[in-house]
Design a protein around this motif. Structure first.
Motif, mmCIF file in Angstrom:
data_model
loop_
_atom_site.group_PDB
_atom_site.id
_atom_site.type_symbol
_atom_site.label_atom_id
_atom_site.label_comp_id
_atom_site.label_asym_id
_atom_site.label_seq_id
_atom_site.Cartn_x
_atom_site.Cartn_y
_atom_site.Cartn_z
ATOM 1 N N ILE A 19 5.124 14.461 23.702
ATOM 2 C CA ILE A 19 5.666 13.421 22.825
ATOM 3 C C ILE A 19 4.563 12.817 21.959
ATOM 4 C CG2 ILE A 19 7.748 12.804 24.131
ATOM 5 C CD1 ILE A 19 6.078 10.523 25.408
ATOM 6 N N CYS A 20 3.814 13.681 21.302
ATOM 7 C CA CYS A 20 2.717 13.201 20.454
ATOM 8 C C CYS A 20 2.526 14.203 19.320
ATOM 9 C CB CYS A 20 1.450 13.074 21.285
ATOM 10 S SG CYS A 20 -0.047 12.835 20.334
ATOM 11 N N ALA A 21 2.420 13.695 18.091
ATOM 12 C CA ALA A 21 2.287 14.592 16.937
ATOM 13 C C ALA A 21 0.934 15.293 16.937
ATOM 14 C CB ALA A 21 2.480 13.816 15.639
ATOM 15 N N ILE A 22 -0.096 14.580 17.394
ATOM 16 C CA ILE A 22 -1.409 15.238 17.460
ATOM 17 C C ILE A 22 -1.370 16.347 18.511
ATOM 18 C CG2 ILE A 22 -3.822 14.884 18.166
ATOM 19 C CD1 ILE A 22 -3.863 12.334 16.565
ATOM 20 N N ASP A 23 -0.678 16.084 19.617
ATOM 21 C CA ASP A 23 -0.513 17.142 20.623
ATOM 22 C C ASP A 23 0.186 18.364 20.043
ATOM 23 O OD1 ASP A 23 -1.733 16.011 22.788
ATOM 24 O OD2 ASP A 23 0.056 14.988 23.487
ATOM 25 N N ARG A 24 1.205 18.097 19.229
ATOM 26 C CA ARG A 24 1.944 19.236 18.659
ATOM 27 C C ARG A 24 1.054 20.072 17.752
ATOM 28 N NH1 ARG A 24 6.079 15.644 19.498
ATOM 29 N NH2 ARG A 24 5.892 14.433 17.585
ATOM 30 N N ALA A 25 0.024 19.435 17.187
ATOM 31 C CA ALA A 25 -0.919 20.187 16.365
ATOM 32 C C ALA A 25 -2.021 20.819 17.201
ATOM 33 C CB ALA A 25 -1.532 19.262 15.319
ATOM 34 N N THR A 26 -2.445 20.133 18.269
ATOM 35 C CA THR A 26 -3.633 20.611 18.984
ATOM 36 C C THR A 26 -3.327 21.476 20.208
ATOM 37 O OG1 THR A 26 -3.699 18.635 20.363
ATOM 38 C CG2 THR A 26 -4.948 18.563 18.321
ATOM 39 N N LEU A 27 -2.146 21.284 20.784
ATOM 40 C CA LEU A 27 -1.848 22.075 21.987
ATOM 41 C C LEU A 27 -1.554 23.548 21.689
ATOM 42 C CD1 LEU A 27 0.188 19.513 24.128
ATOM 43 C CD2 LEU A 27 -2.130 20.325 24.555
ATOM 44 N N PRO A 28 -0.934 23.886 20.545
ATOM 45 C CA PRO A 28 -0.727 25.325 20.304
ATOM 46 C C PRO A 28 -2.027 26.137 20.308
ATOM 47 C CG PRO A 28 0.722 24.069 18.879
ATOM 48 C CD PRO A 28 -0.199 23.081 19.547
ATOM 49 N N PRO A 29 -3.085 25.715 19.584
ATOM 50 C CA PRO A 29 -4.328 26.500 19.718
ATOM 51 C C PRO A 29 -4.898 26.471 21.128
ATOM 52 C CG PRO A 29 -4.679 24.586 18.254
ATOM 53 C CD PRO A 29 -3.207 24.681 18.518
ATOM 54 N N LEU A 30 -4.776 25.340 21.793
ATOM 55 C CA LEU A 30 -5.301 25.259 23.165
ATOM 56 C C LEU A 30 -4.569 26.238 24.076
ATOM 57 C CD1 LEU A 30 -7.385 23.477 24.782
ATOM 58 C CD2 LEU A 30 -5.386 22.303 25.687
ATOM 59 N N ALA A 31 -3.221 26.270 23.914
ATOM 60 C CA ALA A 31 -2.430 27.199 24.722
ATOM 61 C C ALA A 31 -2.769 28.636 24.339
ATOM 62 C CB ALA A 31 -0.940 26.931 24.530
ATOM 63 N N ASN A 32 -2.944 28.895 23.044
ATOM 64 C CA ASN A 32 -3.263 30.262 22.619
ATOM 65 C C ASN A 32 -4.571 30.748 23.204
ATOM 66 O OD1 ASN A 32 -1.008 30.818 21.159
ATOM 67 N ND2 ASN A 32 -1.837 30.103 19.213
ATOM 68 N N TYR A 33 -5.473 29.812 23.434
ATOM 69 C CA TYR A 33 -6.773 30.207 23.987
ATOM 70 C C TYR A 33 -6.718 30.334 25.510
ATOM 71 C CZ TYR A 33 -11.822 30.616 24.483
ATOM 72 O OH TYR A 33 -13.095 31.083 24.780
ATOM 73 N N TRP A 34 -6.222 29.281 26.175
ATOM 74 C CA TRP A 34 -6.310 29.256 27.644
ATOM 75 C C TRP A 34 -5.075 29.835 28.325
ATOM 76 C CZ3 TRP A 34 -10.812 28.831 29.790
ATOM 77 C CH2 TRP A 34 -11.839 28.123 29.133
ATOM 78 N N ALA A 35 -3.932 29.761 27.683
ATOM 79 C CA ALA A 35 -2.702 30.259 28.318
ATOM 80 C C ALA A 35 -1.815 30.905 27.256
ATOM 81 C CB ALA A 35 -1.970 29.114 29.016
ATOM 82 N N PRO A 36 -2.279 32.013 26.668
ATOM 83 C CA PRO A 36 -1.513 32.617 25.575
ATOM 84 C C PRO A 36 -0.099 32.983 26.019
ATOM 85 C CG PRO A 36 -3.421 33.991 26.187
ATOM 86 C CD PRO A 36 -3.503 32.735 26.974
ATOM 87 N N GLY A 37 0.854 32.713 25.130
ATOM 88 C CA GLY A 37 2.246 32.994 25.466
ATOM 89 C C GLY A 37 3.035 31.726 25.707
ATOM 90 N N VAL A 38 2.360 30.602 25.853
ATOM 91 C CA VAL A 38 3.064 29.335 26.043
ATOM 92 C C VAL A 38 3.257 28.673 24.674
ATOM 93 C CG1 VAL A 38 2.959 27.032 27.084
ATOM 94 C CG2 VAL A 38 2.088 29.007 28.347
ATOM 95 N N THR A 39 4.499 28.333 24.366
ATOM 96 C CA THR A 39 4.765 27.647 23.101
ATOM 97 C C THR A 39 4.797 26.140 23.342
ATOM 98 O OG1 THR A 39 7.119 27.942 23.503
ATOM 99 C CG2 THR A 39 6.065 29.525 22.016
#
Lengths: 545, 174
Positions: free
Chosen positions: A481-501
């Motif tokens: 529930i955070c707009a910055i999270d929506r911008a920053t979590l996709p690259p983080l997920a792509n790096y550490w847990a690829p496949g998580v949207t």
């Protein structure tokens, strides 16, 4: 003949004991470790003190001649103004309870990223000028003098803290290291040191109301485009009310959800939900930004940028404000708005849900309600027709965004909503969620691409916990529930847990929302096929489209 | 003693020394913490290093040499090394920290006619380091891609608007 170094020599094994005291190790400004500096003209437009061009990687930062006097006076001024700061400087016993709680420390293993030592960078300066022992005994009691390398060090570490406050949760004294970071950033601004990623949005907000500086007519058009997209998915074009006087509710959300992928789908979720409720609300082209990068700059700047909310609520004569999914916006609203900009305009009243009649007594002072609370109340009162099976292809977890969770205690409402719209929900490990949540690694104005590598380090504890539930529970989605999270979590997920949207909460709400008169849903809000729709039904609807 | 028995006997010591060698790359003030906390989420660097140590041991002794499982077991650790502040030789050099440990612990006691088994162990360590090199390079490419994708996503909707109004062409939007 020169010998080739051995592998041990190449990876530079450190000596058994460091040759320098930790406080004397200088910061190295290599590319990727610092944010780009704010532009001189930006700082001039904002009337910031001592604007100048400078380069963090350069030896000389072009500080004003009397920089030391400016900083000492500014520090003394802040100590006078904020009793909490003086308390934080005095009471730390360096017990180390916070040391290993910081995601920056866990990811970088840099001792100065332990919150206790990060604060000690400022505390050592405090001791010299503001404590008797420090004045008399100097270094022996951990006091030190200002010099230019100290200024650089403060800059380096003040921008390696996302003000997430996880450390303060573990501090037996309740020292809020985030507020220490805020003060350090304020001090640095006194000598003209700021970052582009923060100050450019601050400038844009000051002139046009939103981070990207989009003018009102374009802002409206972009929202209209999102409404068009909603129609493609649902067959219903939601209304997009702008600047409507006497509307009951003013809706304010971070503009990142209007401009940035995947935040836009959360915004579409709002449009569809409010349309379905036939909510008497309005958007504003002036208060077109809930985010407040002023809060990463100084208290005064935060106050200035936040003022537009009540100003617009007064101009449009609304009864109360509904706020979208945002992180630091809610920190400002929940902790500072009353003192910054209160009391509320006289036209505003205690928020009451027009759909359920619920009184939001928690918001009686600020008259501003979080959309997760609003929607949770709708679901609790059975006012929404939901089909969570549409989200059955998702096994989701929930990332507690630092500010709503630790800053305002919003822990259960988003989970309640999420569980109502998704059948498959898995929590991440206990010490990585709720109050103990790990930051995305890029809050407080650090979500800029030039420090991507640093962000991956800082976000590693969050990425690590996400990877755990991905591998052990097949989690393939993370809501937040955070707009910055929506911008920053996709690259983080792509790096550490690829496949998580990654998505906002209300994107999933709108996907599950069965609207009156809607067409057969075959697509989700991202216009991707809904896998749980029967093939023949999908084909039928496909022809219609 | 034959190489296989010797390696098995020294397993714990090999793992301990390698983990210590990796920890000692971090500043002294940090080492105590990574060494003592065993919480996989409270001390992820420690957890990743221990997992990598076990994976390296299993691979070099020939217990688990399937490329996919070796890579999966090393994935978190290599990504950590690729993201933490170090140049590539420092990032991947940690695997070679195993060699002096093996030589010190095993060679003096090794039966002369069993050198081949020992050399096999070192060769597998070399292969493993090469696999890690691929993973490291891939992680660095991902980092670069993430920057590009992020720049694009930040203005995704604005770009669509600009296309719609003919301010930029479709090819520019990509």
């Amino acid at each position: 003949m020169a010998k080739l170094p051995t592998p041990q020599q190449l990876i530079a094994d450190r000596p058994a004991f460091p040759d320098k005291h930790w406080l004397n190790v200088k910061s190295e400004f290599t590319p990727g470790s610092f944010c780009y500096p704010a532009k001189k003209d930006t700082m001039e437009l904002l009337h910031m003190p001592n604007p100048h061009e400078w380069d963090p990687a350069a030896e000389d930062w072009g500080l004003p001649e009397n920089w030391e006097r400016i900083l000492c006076d500014a520090f003394a001024d802040r100590l006078e103004k904020h009793r909490s700061l003086k308390l934080f400087m005095d009471i730390c016993v360096r017990c180390g309870a916070c040391a290993d709680k910081c995601h920056f420390f866990l990811g970088t293993n840099d001792p100065k990223n332990m919150p206790v030592l990060r604060a000690e960078l400022l505390r050592s300066l405090y001791r010299r000028d503001h404590t008797m022992l420090g004045k008399l005994l100097g270094k022996t009691v951990g006091a030190r003098a200002w010099d230019k390398s100290v200024v650089k060090e403060l800059f380096y570490y003040a921008y390696q803290c996302t003000e997430c406050r996880r450390c303060s949760l573990f501090c037996p004294y309740g020292i809020d290291t985030a507020e220490i970071t805020m003060i350090v950033r304020e001090l640095l601004h006194e000598v003209g040191l700021g970052t582009h990623w923060i100050m450019d949005p601050v400038k844009n907000c000051s002139f046009t109301g939103n981070h990207l500086g989009i003018k009102p007519h374009s802002f409206v058009e972009i929202v209209e485009m999102l409404a068009d997209d909603c129609e493609i998915v649902t067959g219903i074009r939601p209304k997009t009310p702008f600047n409507q006087k006497n509307a009951e509710i003013l809706f304010i959300t971070p503009s990142g959800d209007v401009f940035a992928d995947p935040g836009i789908y959360t915004f579409m979720g709002y449009l569809l939900l409010f349309h379905e409720l036939d909510l008497n609300y309005t958007l504003s082209t002036y208060a077109s930004e809930g985010g407040n990068f002023g809060s990463f700059t100084s208290f005064n700047m935060a106050k200035k940028l936040n003022a537009k909310m009540y100003a617009e609520a007064e101009r449009l004569n609304v009864k109360w404000i509904l706020g979208g999914e945002c992180g630091h916006m809610w920190r400002v609203l929940n902790q500072y708005m009353d003192t910054y900009n209160g009391p509320t305009p006289v036209n505003m009243v205690k928020p009451v849900s027009p759909i359920t009649g619920t009184e939001f007594t928690n918001a009686v002072s600020t008259k501003m309600v979080h959309v997760a609370e609003f929607t949770a109340d709708l679901i609790y009162n059975n006012k929404l027709n939901l089909d969570p099976c549409r989200n059955d292809h998702i096994i989701t977890t929930f990332h507690d965004s630092c500010n709503p969770s630790r800053g305002m205690g919003l822990l259960d409402e988003p989970r309640y909503v999420l569980k109502a719209v998704c059948n498959n929900f898995v929590e991440m490990p206990e010490n990585t969620i709720r109050e103990q949540t790990f930051c995305c690694g890029a809050g407080s104005g650090l979500n800029t691409e030039e420090i991507m590598e640093l962000r991956m380090r800082a976000g590693m504890p969050r990425g690590n916990a996400l990877r755990y539930v991905q591998q052990n529970h097949d989690v393939n989605h993370m809501a937040c529930i955070c707009a910055i999270d929506r911008a920053t979590l996709p690259p983080l997920a792509n790096y550490w847990a690829p496949g998580v949207t990654v998505s906002g909460l209300h994107e999933l709400v709108a996907n599950a929302l069965v609207m009156k008169g809607e067409g057969k849903r075959t697509l989700d809000l991202r216009q991707e096929d809904l896998p749980n729709v029967e093939p023949d039904e999908a084909a039928d609807t496909g022809e219609e489209q | 003693m034959d190489a296989k028995t010797l390696i098995d006997t020294n397993k714990d010591e090999i793992l301990r020394q390698w983990i210590e060698a990796v920890y000692s790359l971090y500043p002294l003030e940090t080492t105590g913490f990574v060494r003592t906390s065993s919480d996989p989420f409270g001390n992820p660097v420690g957890d990743m290093t221990k997992q990598a140590a076990a994976a390296i041991y299993n691979a070099i002794t020939g217990e688990d040499t399937a490329v996919d499982t070796v890579k999966a077991a090393l994935d978190r650790f290599v990504k950590l090394r690729a993201a933490q502040r170090a140049n590539p030789s420092q990032g991947l050099g940690v695997f070679y920290l195993m060699k002096p440990i093996l030589r010190k612990l095993l060679l003096p006691q090794l039966a002369k006619d069993d050198l081949e088994t020992y050399l096999g162990v070192e060769s597998r360590l070399d292969s493993l380091t090469l696999l890690a090199f691929d993973m490291y390079a891939s992680a660095r490419e991902t980092l670069a891609d993430l920057r590009i994708t992020e720049i694009r996503n930040q203005h995704a909707q604005l770009t669509r608007w600009a296309q719609k109004h003919g301010v930029i062409s479709t090819s520019q939007a990509r």
